[in-house]
Design an enzyme around this catalytic site. Structure first.
Site, PDB file in Angstrom:
ATOM      1  N   ASP A 160       9.841  15.399  10.336  1.00 22.17           N
ATOM      2  CA  ASP A 160       9.446  15.072   8.961  1.00 22.17           C
ATOM      3  C   ASP A 160       7.937  15.227   8.803  1.00 22.17           C
ATOM      4  OD1 ASP A 160       9.985  14.479   6.351  1.00 22.17           O
ATOM      5  OD2 ASP A 160      10.131  12.304   6.651  1.00 22.17           O
ATOM      6  N   GLY A 190      11.705   0.990   2.077  1.00 23.33           N
ATOM      7  CA  GLY A 190      11.141  -0.290   1.651  1.00 23.33           C
ATOM      8  C   GLY A 190       9.648  -0.141   1.434  1.00 23.33           C
ATOM      9  N   VAL A 226       5.419  -0.752   2.332  1.00 32.84           N
ATOM     10  CA  VAL A 226       4.419  -0.884   3.385  1.00 32.84           C
ATOM     11  C   VAL A 226       3.334  -1.823   2.851  1.00 32.84           C
ATOM     12  CG1 VAL A 226       2.782   0.285   4.884  1.00 32.84           C
ATOM     13  CG2 VAL A 226       4.848   1.464   4.156  1.00 32.84           C
ATOM     14  N   LYS A 228       5.225   2.788  -0.695  1.00 30.22           N
ATOM     15  CA  LYS A 228       6.650   2.529  -0.882  1.00 30.22           C
ATOM     16  C   LYS A 228       7.418   3.742  -0.410  1.00 30.22           C
ATOM     17  CE  LYS A 228       6.206  -0.340  -4.955  1.00 30.22           C
ATOM     18  NZ  LYS A 228       7.009  -1.382  -5.502  1.00 30.22           N
ATOM     19  N   GLY A 229       8.608   3.505   0.083  1.00 28.72           N
ATOM     20  CA  GLY A 229       9.432   4.638   0.499  1.00 28.72           C
ATOM     21  C   GLY A 229      10.881   4.268   0.382  1.00 28.72           C
ATOM     22  N   LYS A 278       5.356  -2.195   7.819  1.00 27.27           N
ATOM     23  CA  LYS A 278       6.410  -1.457   7.133  1.00 27.27           C
ATOM     24  C   LYS A 278       7.686  -2.274   7.227  1.00 27.27           C
ATOM     25  CE  LYS A 278       8.672   2.873   8.096  1.00 27.27           C
ATOM     26  NZ  LYS A 278       8.455   4.199   8.667  1.00 27.27           N
ATOM     27  N   ILE A 319       0.822  -1.204   0.000  1.00 27.47           N
ATOM     28  CA  ILE A 319       0.000   0.000   0.000  1.00 27.47           C
ATOM     29  C   ILE A 319       0.857   1.255   0.000  1.00 27.47           C
ATOM     30  CG2 ILE A 319      -2.124  -0.935   1.019  1.00 27.47           C
ATOM     31  CD1 ILE A 319      -1.074  -0.046   3.754  1.00 27.47           C
TER      32      ILE A 319
END
Ligand SMILES: *[C@@H]1O[C@H](CO)[C@@H](O)[C@H](O)[C@H]1NC(C)=O
Ligand SMILES: *[C@@H]1O[C@H](CO)[C@@H](O)[C@H](O)[C@H]1NC(C)=O
Ligand SMILES: *[C@@H]1O[C@H](CO)[C@@H](O)[C@H](O)[C@H]1NC(C)=O
Ligand SMILES: *[C@@H]1O[C@H](CO)[C@@H](O)[C@H](O)[C@H]1NC(C)=O
Ligand SMILES: *[C@@H]1O[C@H](CO)[C@@H](O)[C@H](O)[C@H]1NC(C)=O
Length: 862
Positions: free
Chosen positions: A644, A532, A534, A528-529, A548, A526
């Site tokens: 953040d 890696g 999620v 991406k970052g 995650k 669901i």
């Protein structure tokens, strides 16, 4: 039982082969390391191992054999360490058992410390007998605690001069040294006669159980899932062999004692007791989960072979048991139909506080070969009466009219405590060393075995293991266990928070997560970052979660991983995403969060097919996020800077309640410190506070700046950075301020909300943005002020209040100035709104809502 154990080990061994198969393609040193790692893994995943036990005869250098259980309690100088304390011996002519012949006495804060080499849930027992001695033990008053839990408070053994008191608890213990701390009251002292600590069989207590609420709110289900049982400590309050006899510890594999139920029966004259003539067969192995009973669940013939029953539907059997008021209890009910020849004929109801809880007798998970022993767990909060009322009653529609109960256990949740002195409890690497050494030796033997098997496997099986890609070379620094790995991870981003404080109770087995995410199926992704993916997942208990998982082996993100666990396990708040658990098994770094149905705030703002949010919804979301941030800054654990803040880190649940997420970059520190020296600027371009960027001085005001950008995003429905736009428009913050200064901010707001906007609400909102985006951090409002302003903007939008024209639009929105005005307004009539306003002052009970207590509340709410 023996057969089952063999199967269990074989399974582990084949895992080992799997593991080796892939890594053999790397170098031999790696293989060696791996085997070391592996053998320690195996070591820790042992189901039940009698070696992990301590039976300590306190205050004596010699062993004593307990009369009842026949167990030998070892003198306390040999296996455990403890602080200096005197010992005393009984003057009494006879004590119930030799283990009560001596006691160790502590005149000041002291401890007993047990080396633990297998993490898991343990039973611990403390024995007290105030025998006659020169020290007059009955005058002792003291507290006893273990890490995170207070077991006994202002305890005095006065009443236990002739027969002993045995306190029994279930506690999760991590690797290292496990310490009991004894805290005597001023001018008093503490003592203890004997201590038991031993590992529980793996599935004796489940982490997730059915929650039962006898008085659910309207529209709520009385049954729910309660997870996190194992993160809490439980204290045994009652253990009854219903319809049978007392069972002494010698007859129970876990040395538990079971008592008669007679004294707790209400109107028991119609309830008959029965005893089964044969022996009760067990269908579950020692490592199986419920509901079928295994040999550790209870002494099967004594508990399941006896029962109390009734066969008249107009009557019932009710037990009333004294318990503490308004506390969660784990109730375990043992059933075994010892009369019927066929399953499913006898179906009846089980009630708590006269409210129907469970239908007994039609569970497909229960073996249908009778007699079949099984049990159910329920998490129930006791009411105000000081008693639990538990009832079984025949069901008039059943083919056989009967209701029965064989055994009953009630365990109370122990309050958690945060004890500051636990800080100086040294938990260094020394405790890991023996484990690692042992692993090396075991590993060497295994290498030989594995190599043999491997050669064979390579010949016979060319297929790569399914999970092959997950196995990566071990970094040379990796230790032999997850514990040493944790200790290794120290990073500058966490100040003054030793890593051992990490909540190991939140650990989730990798296997569960593989199951939850269909082995990390791409279809479940669901998000991406950089770290890696999620995944969406469903835990065994049905709870939806977001998983995650950092890119295996990237070596990146370790500090972020740690920080996130640290921060989230310390704090719970309605507007902060909850951490359900984490996994650092093997080389994985996985965080498990509550699942947020509606995704990120950005998903609802632009580049989306989702329906546009109304202005009111947007305001409410901003207010929620502001509350979360304000709590981070000023709440109980205070002084946390998120670092953040952005629209993708604000998530929405199914009711569009905003929750701040992703604490990987956050920093903690003492509140009184004015600023923090940063080791490197981190954050997201477009949201980054320019002052922080220049000075590298991180303060809470950097979050305020980023939040200002989010507010603009919400207003204009466009990204913080949009490179395709003309140059002056690329950076939303700059563009927004420019427009505000020119008085044309209205021209760039999201057209879909333009018509809904109350002018005053808009003005308040845009002023707030302007203040947040001030160049100088000191000119920016605090998160509390922002929250206030947003609340005010919402009130204006609702039309609840009308701003007077003379009101200076640039005045700072300090609560002291404006609250009285708002409060006096007649239109603010409903209670909920008033409540809302007081919340907006940022001084809610949130602050008192500390960590585990509120965690409990959240858990309960689930
Ligand atoms: C021992 O302590 C108890 C409780 O403080 C007290 O009642 C009792 O008198 C004491 N006995 C002796 C022998 O001092
Ligand atoms: C000790 O026993 C007395 C009488 O049985 C009772 O009233 C009292 O509450 C008990 N005290 C404790 C600490 O259990
Ligand atoms: C014992 O526990 C109570 C309740 O938590 C606390 O108020 C008291 O200060 C503790 N006593 C000592 C000696 O630590
Ligand atoms: C209940 O059981 C007793 C025997 O123990 C029997 O006499 C009685 O008839 C039964 N009652 C019903 C309603 O089945
Ligand atoms: C059980 O019986 C008692 C006495 O007849 C009655 O008051 C109570 O409501 C009954 N409980 C249930 C759950 O039927």
């Amino acid at each position: 039982m023996i057969v089952a154990e063999i199967v269990h080990h074989r399974h582990q061994f084949s895992m080992a082969i799997h593991h080796q198969f892939y890594t053999v393609q790397h170098s031999l040193p790696l293989l060696l390391l791996l085997v070391i790692q592996l053998s320690s893994l195996q070591f820790h995943s042992h189901g039940y191992d009698l070696q992990n036990k301590y039976f300590i005869n306190c205050g004596s250098s010699s062993n004593a054999k307990d009369t009842e259980s026949g167990k030998t309690y070892v003198g306390d100088s040999s296996q455990v360490s403890y602080s200096k304390g005197s010992k005393t011996e009984s003057n009494q002519s006879s004590v119930p058992s030799p283990i009560y012949q001596s006691a160790r006495i502590f005149p000041s804060q002291s401890f007993y410390e047990f080396p633990i080499d297998t993490a898991g849930t343990y039973i611990i027992r403390l024995h007290f007998l105030a025998f006659t001695s020169p020290s007059n033990l009955s005058s002792a008053t003291f507290n006893v605690s273990v890490p995170n839990f207070m077991l006994l408070q202002n305890f005095t053994p006065k009443n236990y001069t002739k027969s002993p008191l045995v306190k029994e608890y279930y506690v999760k213990i991590s690797l290292g040294k496990f310490r009991f701390t004894f805290d005597p009251l001023r001018f008093s002292f503490a003592f203890v006669n004997a201590i038991e600590v031993f590992l529980l069989p793996r599935f004796l207590i489940a982490n997730s159980v059915t929650g039962f609420d006898p008085q659910p709110a309207i529209g709520q289900n009385s049954l729910s899932t309660y997870s996190g049982v194992l993160t809490r400590a439980l204290e045994t309050k009652h253990r009854l062999n219903v319809g049978g006899n007392n069972i002494t510890s010698s007859a129970d594999l876990l040395w538990r004692t079971w008592f008669l139920d007679d004294t707790y029966l209400i109107d028991g004259q119609n309830a008959k007791s029965s005893q089964y003539s044969g022996s009760i067969p067990l269908t579950a192995g020692p490592d199986d989960d419920g509901p079928n009973a295994n040999s550790y669940t209870a002494p099967e013939n004594d508990v399941y072979g006896t029962a109390r029953w009734i066969n008249v539907t107009s009557e019932n059997i009710t037990w009333s048991l004294p318990v503490d008021k308004n506390v969660n209890h784990l109730i375990r009910l043992h059933f075994c139909d010892i009369w019927s020849i066929q399953a499913d004929l006898t179906i009846f109801g089980m009630y708590i506080y006269d409210q129907f809880a469970l239908l007994i007798g039609d569970d497909r998970n229960v073996s249908n070969k009778l007699p079949a022993p099984y049990y159910y767990d329920l998490m129930v909060q006791s009411d105000n009466s000081g008693f639990f009322r538990i009832t079984v009653k025949p069901n008039s529609s059943a083919k056989v009219l009967r209701a029965f109960l064989n055994g009953l256990e009630i365990m109370q949740m122990v309050d958690s405590s945060d004890l500051s002195y636990l800080e100086d409890h040294s938990n260094g690497n020394t405790s890991v060393l023996p484990v690692v050494l042992g692993s090396v030796l075991g590993g060497l033997v295994l290498v030989a075995l594995v190599v043999i098997v491997l050669v064979w496997r390579l010949k016979t099986n060319k297929q790569k293991p399914v999970e092959g890609s997950d196995w990566l070379p071990i970094p040379a620094t990796a230790g032999g266990s997850s514990h040493s790995r944790t200790s290794r991870l120290t990073d500058g981003t966490i100040q003054g928070s030793p890593l051992r404080n990490i909540n190991l109770g939140l650990k989730v087995p990798l296997q569960d997560l593989q199951l939850a995410t269909k082995n990390f199926d791409e279809k479940q992704i669901i998000g991406k970052g950089g770290f890696g993916n999620v995944y969406k997942g469903v835990l065994k208990n049905g709870m939806k979660v977001a998983v995650k998982r950092s890119e295996p082996g990237s070596g990146q993100g370790l500090p972020e991983f740690q920080t996130e666990i640290m921060v989230l396990s310390k704090i719970r708040h309605r507007h902060l995403v909850s951490l359900i658990g984490y996994c650092d098994e093997r080389y994985e770094m996985i965080l498990v969060y509550e699942y947020m149905d509606k995704g990120t705030l950005r998903d609802h703002l632009y580049n989306t097919k989702l329906p546009s949010l109304t202005w009111k919804q947007r305001l409410e979301i901003c207010i929620g996020a502001a509350r979360g941030l304000q709590y981070l800054h000023k709440g109980a654990s205070g002084g946390i800077i998120h670092r953040d803040v952005k629209s993708t880190n604000i998530l929405l649940d199914e009711n569009l309640v905003a929750k701040v997420a992703d604490f990987g970059l956050s920093r903690t520190g003492p509140l009184d410190q004015h600023s923090y020296v940063s080791t490197g600027v981190k954050g997201t371009f477009g949201y980054l506070d320019p002052e922080y960027f220049r000075s590298q001085q991180l303060t809470e005001k950097s979050d305020v700046y980023s939040f200002g950008v989010v507010l603009l995003e919400v207003l204009c429905a466009r990204p913080a950075i949009e490179p395709s736009l003309p140059r002056e428009q690329v950076n939303l913050a700059e563009w927004g301020i420019l427009c505000k200064n020119k008085g044309i901010l209205e021209d760039i707001i999201d057209p879909t909300i333009k018509g809904q906007l109350d002018q005053n609400s808009f003005r308040k909102f845009s002023e707030t943005i302007e203040k947040c985006l001030q160049e100088d951090g000191s000119d920016r409002p605090t998160m509390g002020d922002v929250l206030w302003d947003l609340e005010y903007a919402l009130q204006l939008q609702r039309g609840a209040i009308h701003r007077e024209p003379h009101e200076d639009s640039s005045s700072s929105a300090s609560a002291s100035l404006q609250l009285p005005n708002v409060r006096r307004l007649p239109s603010l009539s409903t209670l909920s709104e008033v409540d809302d306003m007081s919340i907006a002052m940022g001084d809610r009970s949130d602050t008192a809502d500390d960590s585990v207590f509120s965690q409990l509340k959240i858990d309960e709410a689930r």
